[in-house]
Scaffold this motif. Structure first.
Motif, PDB file in Angstrom:
ATOM      1  N   LEU A 184     -54.383 -33.740 -17.664  1.00  0.00           N
ATOM      2  CA  LEU A 184     -55.243 -34.522 -18.553  1.00  0.00           C
ATOM      3  C   LEU A 184     -56.356 -35.239 -17.778  1.00  0.00           C
ATOM      4  O   LEU A 184     -57.462 -35.395 -18.294  1.00  0.00           O
ATOM      5  CB  LEU A 184     -54.400 -35.544 -19.321  1.00  0.00           C
ATOM      6  N   THR A 196     -59.744 -33.616 -19.310  1.00  0.00           N
ATOM      7  CA  THR A 196     -60.213 -34.445 -20.424  1.00  0.00           C
ATOM      8  C   THR A 196     -60.951 -35.675 -19.906  1.00  0.00           C
ATOM      9  O   THR A 196     -60.926 -35.970 -18.705  1.00  0.00           O
ATOM     10  CB  THR A 196     -59.046 -34.918 -21.315  1.00  0.00           C
ATOM     11  N   GLU A 197     -61.589 -36.386 -20.829  1.00  0.00           N
ATOM     12  CA  GLU A 197     -62.272 -37.640 -20.502  1.00  0.00           C
ATOM     13  C   GLU A 197     -61.454 -38.845 -20.957  1.00  0.00           C
ATOM     14  O   GLU A 197     -61.978 -39.959 -21.015  1.00  0.00           O
ATOM     15  CB  GLU A 197     -63.647 -37.663 -21.189  1.00  0.00           C
ATOM     16  N   LYS A 198     -60.191 -38.650 -21.272  1.00  0.00           N
ATOM     17  CA  LYS A 198     -59.362 -39.738 -21.771  1.00  0.00           C
ATOM     18  C   LYS A 198     -59.205 -40.834 -20.722  1.00  0.00           C
ATOM     19  O   LYS A 198     -59.101 -40.565 -19.522  1.00  0.00           O
ATOM     20  CB  LYS A 198     -57.983 -39.213 -22.176  1.00  0.00           C
ATOM     21  N   ASP A 199     -59.169 -42.082 -21.216  1.00  0.00           N
ATOM     22  CA  ASP A 199     -58.916 -43.209 -20.320  1.00  0.00           C
ATOM     23  C   ASP A 199     -57.513 -43.084 -19.733  1.00  0.00           C
ATOM     24  O   ASP A 199     -56.598 -42.542 -20.374  1.00  0.00           O
ATOM     25  CB  ASP A 199     -59.020 -44.535 -21.072  1.00  0.00           C
ATOM     26  N   SER A 212     -54.793 -44.444 -21.896  1.00  0.00           N
ATOM     27  CA  SER A 212     -54.434 -43.558 -23.009  1.00  0.00           C
ATOM     28  C   SER A 212     -53.525 -42.436 -22.537  1.00  0.00           C
ATOM     29  O   SER A 212     -52.569 -42.054 -23.213  1.00  0.00           O
ATOM     30  CB  SER A 212     -55.695 -42.961 -23.640  1.00  0.00           C
ATOM     31  N   ILE A 213     -53.829 -41.884 -21.361  1.00  0.00           N
ATOM     32  CA  ILE A 213     -52.999 -40.818 -20.799  1.00  0.00           C
ATOM     33  C   ILE A 213     -51.599 -41.347 -20.498  1.00  0.00           C
ATOM     34  O   ILE A 213     -50.589 -40.687 -20.793  1.00  0.00           O
ATOM     35  CB  ILE A 213     -53.652 -40.256 -19.522  1.00  0.00           C
ATOM     36  N   CYS A 214     -51.533 -42.537 -19.936  1.00  0.00           N
ATOM     37  CA  CYS A 214     -50.255 -43.187 -19.624  1.00  0.00           C
ATOM     38  C   CYS A 214     -49.406 -43.309 -20.890  1.00  0.00           C
ATOM     39  O   CYS A 214     -48.216 -42.967 -20.903  1.00  0.00           O
ATOM     40  CB  CYS A 214     -50.522 -44.557 -19.011  1.00  0.00           C
ATOM     41  N   GLU A 250     -49.767 -41.577 -23.742  1.00  0.00           N
ATOM     42  CA  GLU A 250     -49.519 -40.276 -24.363  1.00  0.00           C
ATOM     43  C   GLU A 250     -48.303 -39.576 -23.776  1.00  0.00           C
ATOM     44  O   GLU A 250     -47.530 -38.942 -24.499  1.00  0.00           O
ATOM     45  CB  GLU A 250     -50.759 -39.389 -24.209  1.00  0.00           C
ATOM     46  N   ARG A 300     -58.679 -37.893 -10.059  1.00  0.00           N
ATOM     47  CA  ARG A 300     -59.622 -37.304 -11.031  1.00  0.00           C
ATOM     48  C   ARG A 300     -60.939 -36.980 -10.351  1.00  0.00           C
ATOM     49  O   ARG A 300     -61.496 -35.898 -10.538  1.00  0.00           O
ATOM     50  CB  ARG A 300     -59.825 -38.280 -12.189  1.00  0.00           C
TER      51      ARG A 300
END
Length: 271
Positions: A226, A230-233, A236-238, A240, A265
């Motif tokens: 991720l 992706t560009e997810k913060d 948010s990844i934590c 998810e 990243r």
């Protein structure tokens, strides 16, 4: 909709108890509704369109509409009957879940994880039916969809000469698919119906790690994917992948990967 006594029921999704004494027989009959029978206790035989099946505690009996079926109790037996009209569910649920689960009449003893999940869903549905507020009918529909989803997604158990092999494979599959929903080792052990010590021992014998160590590997592998794709913060990844604490996530990521998530990243995208 009618229950097993012939009384009309007003709900379009309904649960009721069916009790049988030893040697009781329920003669062959059919319904226009969909039914799922869950054996709470006892054992016996269920005949579905002239095909006999043995049933015991935790057996799920899938009965499509107009299926001729009968039950013969070999001991005192209690069955929870879930009866519903599929038209109350959304079109996508009818097409993808109802049609999948009710392709044929069958008896299934699900793996221990999915059985535990379905028991909890049935308890929730019983609560809504008995004590629910103004949203109880909506609650029944939501839990009904989740129950069908769990049955449709559940892998079929294959015969194994080694019970530990079966348990370990079920455990690994559970972690692979429910990594976001696992709290701790006790949570998994309770779902397996065994002690945490025994569970860790058999898993370590096959994979040379504990279930929680494997869970961390699964979660961090997804985090790495991720971060790069992706560009997810990071927060948010934590969330998810199932980490409850951001500080714990950062500590584990740096310990296992060697660098903080932001640096990983940046460097991986630079490549």
């Amino acid at each position: 909709m009618y229950d097993h006594t012939g009384n009309k029921r007003s709900a379009i999704i309904s649960l009721y108890e069916s009790k049988h004494n030893e040697n009781d027989r329920v003669k062959s009959h059919h319904h226009r509704t969909h039914q799922i029978l869950y054996t709470l206790e006892g054992k016996g035989k269920c005949t579905l369109d002239e095909h006999p099946y043995q049933i015991a505690r935790d057996s799920f009996i899938i009965i499509p509409p107009l299926t001729e079926h009968s039950i013969a109790a070999e001991s005192k037996m209690t069955v929870l009957v879930l009866e519903f009209d599929a038209t109350v569910l959304g079109d996508d649920i009818q097409q993808q879940l109802v049609e999948s689960v009710f392709q044929k009449a069958w008896v299934q003893k699900l793996n221990m994880f999915d059985s535990s999940e379905l028991r909890q869903l049935l308890r929730k549905m019983l609560y809504e039916q008995s004590h629910g507020d103004r949203l109880w009918k909506m609650g029944l529909k939501l839990y009904m969809a989740e129950l069908l989803f769990t049955i449709a997604r559940s892998p079929q158990d294959t015969p194994q000469t080694d019970m530990n092999t079966l348990r370990v494979e079920q455990l690994r599959h559970y972690i692979d698919t429910r990594y976001f929903d696992i709290k701790n080792a006790e949570d998994i052990a309770n779902r397996m119906g065994m002690s945490k010590r025994y569970m860790q021992s058999i898993f370590n014998d096959y994979y040379d790690s504990t279930p929680m160590q494997y869970l961390t590997e699964v979660r961090l592998g997804l985090v790495k994917q991720l971060l790069v794709e992706t560009e997810k913060d990071i927060v948010s990844i934590c969330f998810e992948v199932g980490f409850e604490s951001l500080s714990t996530f950062y500590r584990l990521f740096k310990r296992h990967i060697g660098v903080p998530p932001n640096m990983y990243r940046t460097t991986q995208r630079g490549k």
